[in-house]
Design a protein around this motif. Structure first.
Motif, PDB file in Angstrom:
ATOM      1  N   LEU A 110       0.793  -1.223   0.000  1.00  0.00           N
ATOM      2  CA  LEU A 110       0.000   0.000   0.000  1.00  0.00           C
ATOM      3  C   LEU A 110       0.830   1.279   0.000  1.00  0.00           C
ATOM      4  O   LEU A 110       0.303   2.355  -0.296  1.00  0.00           O
ATOM      5  N   ILE A 111       2.119   1.169   0.298  1.00  0.00           N
ATOM      6  CA  ILE A 111       3.013   2.335   0.197  1.00  0.00           C
ATOM      7  C   ILE A 111       3.763   2.319  -1.131  1.00  0.00           C
ATOM      8  O   ILE A 111       3.751   3.294  -1.879  1.00  0.00           O
ATOM      9  N   ALA A 112       4.416   1.183  -1.429  1.00  0.00           N
ATOM     10  CA  ALA A 112       5.198   1.098  -2.664  1.00  0.00           C
ATOM     11  C   ALA A 112       4.307   1.031  -3.896  1.00  0.00           C
ATOM     12  O   ALA A 112       4.695   1.497  -4.968  1.00  0.00           O
ATOM     13  N   GLY A 113       3.109   0.446  -3.751  1.00  0.00           N
ATOM     14  CA  GLY A 113       2.202   0.319  -4.889  1.00  0.00           C
ATOM     15  C   GLY A 113       1.931   1.646  -5.583  1.00  0.00           C
ATOM     16  O   GLY A 113       2.166   1.764  -6.797  1.00  0.00           O
ATOM     17  N   PRO A 114       1.452   2.640  -4.857  1.00  0.00           N
ATOM     18  CA  PRO A 114       1.193   3.933  -5.518  1.00  0.00           C
ATOM     19  C   PRO A 114       2.467   4.587  -6.068  1.00  0.00           C
ATOM     20  O   PRO A 114       2.446   5.200  -7.136  1.00  0.00           O
ATOM     21  N   ILE A 115       3.572   4.427  -5.363  1.00  0.00           N
ATOM     22  CA  ILE A 115       4.834   5.003  -5.838  1.00  0.00           C
ATOM     23  C   ILE A 115       5.230   4.380  -7.166  1.00  0.00           C
ATOM     24  O   ILE A 115       5.735   5.063  -8.069  1.00  0.00           O
ATOM     25  N   ARG A 116       4.981   3.085  -7.340  1.00  0.00           N
ATOM     26  CA  ARG A 116       5.334   2.355  -8.572  1.00  0.00           C
ATOM     27  C   ARG A 116       4.185   2.323  -9.583  1.00  0.00           C
ATOM     28  O   ARG A 116       4.260   1.609 -10.575  1.00  0.00           O
ATOM     29  N   HIS A 117       3.128   3.068  -9.292  1.00  0.00           N
ATOM     30  CA  HIS A 117       1.963   3.165 -10.190  1.00  0.00           C
ATOM     31  C   HIS A 117       1.261   1.826 -10.395  1.00  0.00           C
ATOM     32  O   HIS A 117       0.811   1.500 -11.490  1.00  0.00           O
ATOM     33  N   ILE A 118       1.162   1.065  -9.313  1.00  0.00           N
ATOM     34  CA  ILE A 118       0.462  -0.215  -9.336  1.00  0.00           C
ATOM     35  C   ILE A 118      -1.009   0.072  -9.023  1.00  0.00           C
ATOM     36  O   ILE A 118      -1.302   0.715  -8.015  1.00  0.00           O
ATOM     37  N   PRO A 119      -1.939  -0.397  -9.858  1.00  0.00           N
ATOM     38  CA  PRO A 119      -3.365  -0.142  -9.581  1.00  0.00           C
ATOM     39  C   PRO A 119      -3.792  -0.745  -8.244  1.00  0.00           C
ATOM     40  O   PRO A 119      -3.257  -1.761  -7.810  1.00  0.00           O
ATOM     41  N   ILE A 120      -4.765  -0.101  -7.629  1.00  0.00           N
ATOM     42  CA  ILE A 120      -5.212  -0.538  -6.306  1.00  0.00           C
ATOM     43  C   ILE A 120      -5.689  -1.983  -6.322  1.00  0.00           C
ATOM     44  O   ILE A 120      -5.431  -2.731  -5.382  1.00  0.00           O
ATOM     45  N   PHE A 121      -6.355  -2.423  -7.395  1.00  0.00           N
ATOM     46  CA  PHE A 121      -6.839  -3.804  -7.408  1.00  0.00           C
ATOM     47  C   PHE A 121      -5.673  -4.778  -7.360  1.00  0.00           C
ATOM     48  O   PHE A 121      -5.784  -5.850  -6.774  1.00  0.00           O
ATOM     49  N   TRP A 122      -4.519  -4.404  -7.952  1.00  0.00           N
ATOM     50  CA  TRP A 122      -3.363  -5.298  -7.907  1.00  0.00           C
ATOM     51  C   TRP A 122      -2.687  -5.238  -6.536  1.00  0.00           C
ATOM     52  O   TRP A 122      -2.189  -6.241  -6.042  1.00  0.00           O
ATOM     53  N   GLN A 123      -2.703  -4.075  -5.915  1.00  0.00           N
ATOM     54  CA  GLN A 123      -2.167  -3.962  -4.559  1.00  0.00           C
ATOM     55  C   GLN A 123      -2.957  -4.863  -3.617  1.00  0.00           C
ATOM     56  O   GLN A 123      -2.384  -5.517  -2.734  1.00  0.00           O
ATOM     57  N   LEU A 124      -4.274  -4.918  -3.816  1.00  0.00           N
ATOM     58  CA  LEU A 124      -5.115  -5.768  -2.977  1.00  0.00           C
ATOM     59  C   LEU A 124      -4.846  -7.249  -3.238  1.00  0.00           C
ATOM     60  O   LEU A 124      -4.883  -8.063  -2.306  1.00  0.00           O
TER      61      LEU A 124
END
Length: 159
Positions: free
Chosen positions: A119-133
């Motif tokens: 949830l921290i690195a995901g947005p920094i790396r432009h990972i969509p929220i559904f993939w972070q989940l």
């Protein structure tokens, strides 16, 4: 009726083998990532439009990177290797759960730490929220067998 020592050890073993197999399987899938993505590309219709777009983006990135900079895939090779090695750590609790309860605690801590990483690195790396989940789900799936083995180990400790 209280479970016997043998019953507790069998339960612990089942939970840990489930976890270890999951770790190894998720690890070895990191080796052929381009081939797996190519297979997904041939079956895009099975996915939602948002997932189709994401898979297409990832496939193009992996394919281009592998063509121009193949040595970067060495990082996913190490990721796969790490999963296999982490699975081997659980041989200790398989053999002697009480003495190696710290490994179960370590595993549960690692599962919880998946959440802040995703949830921290995901947005920094432009990972969509559904993939972070989806990534977070590995923490949930991992902590269940670990917690169950931990509970059985605590019972075993007092027999």
């Amino acid at each position: 009726m209280q479970p016997t020592q043998t019953q507790l050890k069998k339960r612990i073993k089942r939970w840990l083998i489930f976890l270890m197999v999951g770790l190894v399987l998720s690890g070895i899938t990191a080796f052929p990532i381009e081939s797996e993505l190519a297979l997904a590309m041939h079956n895009l219709g099975a996915f939602s439009p948002k997932m189709q777009q994401w898979l297409t983006t990832i496939y193009n990135a992996v394919k281009t990177t592998n063509a121009q900079y193949p040595y970067l895939s060495y990082g996913t090779d190490w990721l796969a290797f790490a999963h296999i090695i982490i699975a081997l750590i659980f041989v200790g609790p398989l053999r002697d759960p009480v003495r190696n309860i710290w490994v179960l605690q370590f595993g549960m801590i690692a599962c919880v730490l998946i959440f802040p990483l995703a949830l921290i690195a995901g947005p920094i790396r432009h990972i969509p929220i559904f993939w972070q989940l989806i990534d977070c789900s590995f923490g949930v799936v991992g902590i269940i067998p670990l917690y169950m083995a931990y509970r059985q180990t605590k019972k075993l400790e007092y027999i």
